[in-house]
Every structure is written in C-alpha cells, then in structure tokens.
Design a protein around this motif. Structure first.
Motif, PDB file in Angstrom:
ATOM      1  N   GLN A  70       0.828  -1.212   0.000  1.00 21.82           N
ATOM      2  CA  GLN A  70       0.000   0.000   0.000  1.00 21.82           C
ATOM      3  C   GLN A  70       0.863   1.263   0.000  1.00 21.82           C
ATOM      4  O   GLN A  70       0.581   2.215  -0.738  1.00 21.82           O
ATOM      5  N   SER A  71       1.920   1.284   0.796  1.00 18.26           N
ATOM      6  CA  SER A  71       2.782   2.469   0.810  1.00 18.26           C
ATOM      7  C   SER A  71       3.520   2.625  -0.514  1.00 18.26           C
ATOM      8  O   SER A  71       3.720   3.735  -0.993  1.00 18.26           O
ATOM      9  N   TYR A  72       3.914   1.509  -1.131  1.00 18.19           N
ATOM     10  CA  TYR A  72       4.605   1.571  -2.422  1.00 18.19           C
ATOM     11  C   TYR A  72       3.674   2.109  -3.505  1.00 18.19           C
ATOM     12  O   TYR A  72       4.087   2.878  -4.364  1.00 18.19           O
ATOM     13  N   GLU A  73       2.417   1.702  -3.462  1.00 19.83           N
ATOM     14  CA  GLU A  73       1.471   2.124  -4.491  1.00 19.83           C
ATOM     15  C   GLU A  73       1.227   3.628  -4.482  1.00 19.83           C
ATOM     16  O   GLU A  73       0.804   4.188  -5.485  1.00 19.83           O
ATOM     17  N   GLY A  74       1.507   4.296  -3.367  1.00 22.34           N
ATOM     18  CA  GLY A  74       1.392   5.746  -3.334  1.00 22.34           C
ATOM     19  C   GLY A  74       2.391   6.426  -4.249  1.00 22.34           C
ATOM     20  O   GLY A  74       2.169   7.539  -4.706  1.00 22.34           O
ATOM     21  N   TYR A  75       3.495   5.758  -4.516  1.00 22.48           N
ATOM     22  CA  TYR A  75       4.531   6.311  -5.378  1.00 22.48           C
ATOM     23  C   TYR A  75       4.492   5.727  -6.790  1.00 22.48           C
ATOM     24  O   TYR A  75       4.865   6.382  -7.747  1.00 22.48           O
ATOM     25  N   ALA A  76       4.104   4.463  -6.901  1.00 23.95           N
ATOM     26  CA  ALA A  76       4.158   3.768  -8.182  1.00 23.95           C
ATOM     27  C   ALA A  76       3.112   4.323  -9.151  1.00 23.95           C
ATOM     28  O   ALA A  76       1.975   4.559  -8.775  1.00 23.95           O
ATOM     29  N   LYS A  77       3.553   4.531 -10.349  1.00 24.80           N
ATOM     30  CA  LYS A  77       2.634   5.026 -11.374  1.00 24.80           C
ATOM     31  C   LYS A  77       2.167   3.853 -12.220  1.00 24.80           C
ATOM     32  O   LYS A  77       2.977   3.123 -12.771  1.00 24.80           O
TER      33      LYS A  77
END
Length: 122
Positions: A70-77
């Motif tokens: 979830q935290s990674y998805e905040g950055y991943a496009k």
C-alpha cells in the motif's frame, strides 16, 4: 538508510528532519537549484526512475524499502507499459520454473556414476 560519518570510525543514521535541513542548505548554496528541490522531490525522482526501469512491484519495493504494498502504491505510477512489462516478467519466471521442474522430474536413462562401455564395431 543513510549513514553519516561521526569522524571516529563510527557512523550514525541520519534522521529525516536533519537530512532535510542539509538538503535545504545545499540547495541555497548551489546557484541555479530551484526552490522545489527537496528531499521529498529527490525520493519521488528516484521512485520515478524505478518505475521507468519497468520493475515489478516486488523489485521496486525491495529497492525503495517500502514495507507494505500500500505504501509503495502511493509512489508507483500505473502505466500500461509498466504493467505489461511486469506481466511478461512474471510469465517468463513461471515458464522457466515449469521447464526446470519438468527436467528435474524426468526419468533418467541410466545410473549417474555408471560407466558406459563403447560398443564394438564389427
């Protein structure tokens, strides 16, 4: 994790706020560096580079040290190019493992250390 040298052969972990102040001071010292250059901007830029490298989520999380998906998805496009690349990698990995498994489980023609004698030609 970024460490700073204490000068006596030891190192200490930088705190985010301290490192943020160092980046701000450097930005002011260097001519031509825009005011929006911050530690957060550097991190976002690094994440963008990871995404452009077409890594899978797991690879990106490992390199960026995000603890949760979830935290990674905040950055991943989420782009179609990136998703297709990740899908191809997953399928290639799965195919490679299936092939390796079928070879490993294949029946052997002989005993491993068996010496084969050459056939005599008449």
């Amino acid at each position: 994790m970024i460490l700073r040298d204490l000068g006596d052969g030891n190192a200490q972990r930088w705190r985010y706020s301290s490192l943020n102040h160092v980046v701000a001071r450097l930005r002011k010292k260097i001519d031509g560096v825009p005011s929006h250059f911050t530690l957060d901007a550097c991190r976002h830029g690094g994440m963008t580079e990871l995404e452009e490298a077409e890594l899978t989520d797991g690879q990106g999380r490992a390199l960026s040290t995000h603890k949760t998906q979830q935290s990674y998805e905040g950055y991943a496009k989420r782009t179609a190019k990136r998703m297709l690349s990740a899908t191809r990698k997953r399928h290639a990995h799965r195919l490679a493992n299936e092939t390796a498994t079928s070879v490993q489980n294949e029946a052997s023609d002989g005993v491993q250390n068996e010496k084969r004698r050459p056939e005599k030609i008449a």
